[in-house]
Write an enzyme that holds these catalytic residues in place. Structure first.
Site, short mmCIF file in Angstrom:
data_model
loop_
_atom_site.label_atom_id
_atom_site.label_comp_id
_atom_site.label_asym_id
_atom_site.label_seq_id
_atom_site.Cartn_x
_atom_site.Cartn_y
_atom_site.Cartn_z
N TYR A 195 9.09 -3.42 -5.02
CA TYR A 195 8.54 -2.70 -3.75
C TYR A 195 9.87 -2.15 -3.10
CZ TYR A 195 5.87 -1.31 0.18
OH TYR A 195 5.12 -0.57 1.20
N ILE A 240 2.55 -2.20 9.40
CA ILE A 240 1.27 -1.41 9.89
C ILE A 240 -0.17 -2.60 9.42
CG2 ILE A 240 0.04 0.73 10.18
CD1 ILE A 240 2.91 1.17 10.78
P1 NAP Z 1 -3.68 0.20 1.77
O1 NAP Z 1 -4.40 -0.10 2.97
O2 NAP Z 1 -3.83 -0.77 0.65
O3 NAP Z 1 -4.25 1.78 1.21
C1 NAP Z 1 -3.90 2.29 -0.01
C2 NAP Z 1 -4.40 3.63 -0.31
O4 NAP Z 1 -3.65 3.99 -1.65
C3 NAP Z 1 -5.90 3.27 -0.78
O5 NAP Z 1 -6.59 4.51 -0.41
C4 NAP Z 1 -5.59 3.30 -2.42
O6 NAP Z 1 -6.94 3.80 -2.95
C5 NAP Z 1 -4.43 4.41 -2.74
N1 NAP Z 1 -3.83 4.06 -3.96
C6 NAP Z 1 -3.66 2.82 -4.38
N2 NAP Z 1 -3.02 3.18 -5.66
C7 NAP Z 1 -3.25 4.58 -5.99
C8 NAP Z 1 -3.08 5.01 -7.27
N3 NAP Z 1 -2.50 4.70 -8.15
N4 NAP Z 1 -3.35 6.27 -7.17
C9 NAP Z 1 -4.03 7.04 -6.06
N5 NAP Z 1 -4.33 6.29 -4.90
C10 NAP Z 1 -3.87 5.06 -4.77
O7 NAP Z 1 -2.05 0.61 2.20
P2 NAP Z 1 -1.47 1.02 3.31
O8 NAP Z 1 -0.96 -0.06 4.02
O9 NAP Z 1 -2.33 2.11 4.06
O10 NAP Z 1 -0.31 1.85 2.77
C11 NAP Z 1 -0.31 3.36 2.58
C12 NAP Z 1 1.31 3.53 2.20
O11 NAP Z 1 2.25 3.24 3.19
C13 NAP Z 1 1.87 2.86 0.85
O12 NAP Z 1 2.71 3.76 0.20
C14 NAP Z 1 2.59 1.72 1.60
O13 NAP Z 1 3.68 1.24 0.62
C15 NAP Z 1 3.12 2.55 2.83
N6 NAP Z 1 3.54 1.31 3.98
C16 NAP Z 1 2.54 0.48 4.34
C17 NAP Z 1 3.17 -0.48 5.29
C18 NAP Z 1 2.18 -1.32 5.99
O14 NAP Z 1 2.56 -2.21 6.66
N7 NAP Z 1 0.83 -1.37 5.78
C19 NAP Z 1 4.35 -0.46 5.87
C20 NAP Z 1 5.14 0.64 5.33
C21 NAP Z 1 4.86 1.23 4.27
P3 NAP Z 1 -8.33 2.73 -2.96
O15 NAP Z 1 -8.77 2.74 -1.51
O16 NAP Z 1 -9.14 3.72 -4.04
O17 NAP Z 1 -7.96 1.73 -3.66
#
Ligand code: NAP
Length: 260
Positions: free
Chosen positions: A164, A197
């Site tokens: 990651y 987040i």
């Molecule tokens: P999440 O709640 O798991 O949501 C992920 C989203 O990405 C979902 O809508 C999922 O679609 C979609 N997705 C996953 N694989 C995909 C693919 N191959 N093609 C198209 N869409 C795809 O994640 P999140 O926490 O919102 O994270 C969003 C972004 O922020 C990510 O890049 C993550 O690395 C980054 N981030 C998150 C955090 C944190 O603490 N949460 C911190 C820093 C960065 P489905 O709904 O259809 O499964």
């Protein structure tokens, strides 16, 4: 006023949904991309409409070339242009594994979805944006823009999810590369770097982070919310940073600060 047209990858849930809703408040038409959860994407579309926007849900795996092409083509068929791309879709490793044990399968999955996908989607969308600029097809939104959501993992070593971290570090360089390459076309490129987040992605480690927050792991002692990231992207979408490109916006409660 013409609605700006924004693609947000992974917008069905979590941070992407937060971004979609904030863009809707700015009157955008949002292409809500998702991987498999159609119900969540549909729910996001309802929220986008309620916030004053319009949109479309598009299933496409960003890791797959044909999926990326379909995402762009569907957007153009429906709206004829792309003003803003937000690379947000991403996954965590299925299992957190120590650096000395972790396997190639997880590495390939993470690199494909989190790095290769946005790298080549940006290439595809950038070509379209350049065409728009060259034919002077510029609306009130102004010149097209690109935002990529990375993570504090771009520079923070977590030895139980090296894949990651490596993918996010690569994404940070991707922003620098596209910022440098697209400047001559007036297309600004930004990185938004979230801290921890509250989303489905972090649901499994909630207790751990509750504890870290209580101990002051970052100065602003609370979970970040998808809306926090959405508002940062909305500020970029408003065009408030015309003389900045390749810029990194830390939205992390101050995690990046070194304190003594
Ligand atoms: P999440 O709640 O798991 O949501 C992920 C989203 O990405 C979902 O809508 C999922 O679609 C979609 N997705 C996953 N694989 C995909 C693919 N191959 N093609 C198209 N869409 C795809 O994640 P999140 O926490 O919102 O994270 C969003 C972004 O922020 C990510 O890049 C993550 O690395 C980054 N981030 C998150 C955090 C944190 O603490 N949460 C911190 C820093 C960065 P489905 O709904 O259809 O499964």
């Amino acid at each position: 006023m013409t609605r700006p047209i924004s693609i947000v990858t992974g917008a069905g849930r979590g941070i992407g949904r937060g971004i979609a809703v904030e863009l809707a408040k700015l009157n955008h038409a949002v292409i809500i991309n998702y991987a498999g959860n159609a119900a969540a994407a549909e729910e996001c579309l309802q929220l986008v409409r309620a916030a004053g926007g319009e949109g479309l849900t598009v299933q496409a795996d960003v890791a797959v070339s044909a999926g990326r092409a379909r995402l762009v083509q569907t957007t153009l068929d429906a709206f004829g242009r792309i003003d803003l791309l937000v690379n947000n879709a991403g996954v965590a490793p299925n299992v957190r594994a120590d650096l000395l044990e972790a396997g190639e399968e997880s590495f390939d999955r993470l690199i494909n979805i989190n790095l290769k996908g946005p790298y080549f989607l940006t290439q595809l969308v950038a070509r379209q944006m350049i065409e728009q600029v060259q034919r002077n097809d510029i609306t009130d939104f102004g010149l097209p823009r690109i935002v990529t959501i990375t993570s504090i993992s771009a520079y923070t070593a977590s030895v139980n999810r090296g894949d990651y971290c490596v993918a996010k570090a690569g994404l940070a360089m991707m922003t620098a590369l596209y910022a440098a390459r697209l400047a001559e076309h007036g297309i600004n490129v930004y990185e938004v770097r979230p801290g921890v987040i509250e989303t489905d992605m972090t649901a499994g480690v909630k207790e751990k982070y509750d504890g870290l927050i209580a101990q002051g792991a970052w100065p602003l002692r609370r979970w970040g919310k998808p809306e926090d990231i959405g508002r940062a992207v909305a500020a970029i979408a408003r065009g408030d940073f015309p003389f900045s490109t390749g810029e990194v916006f830390n939205v992390d409660g101050g995690f990046h600060l070194r304190t003594l």
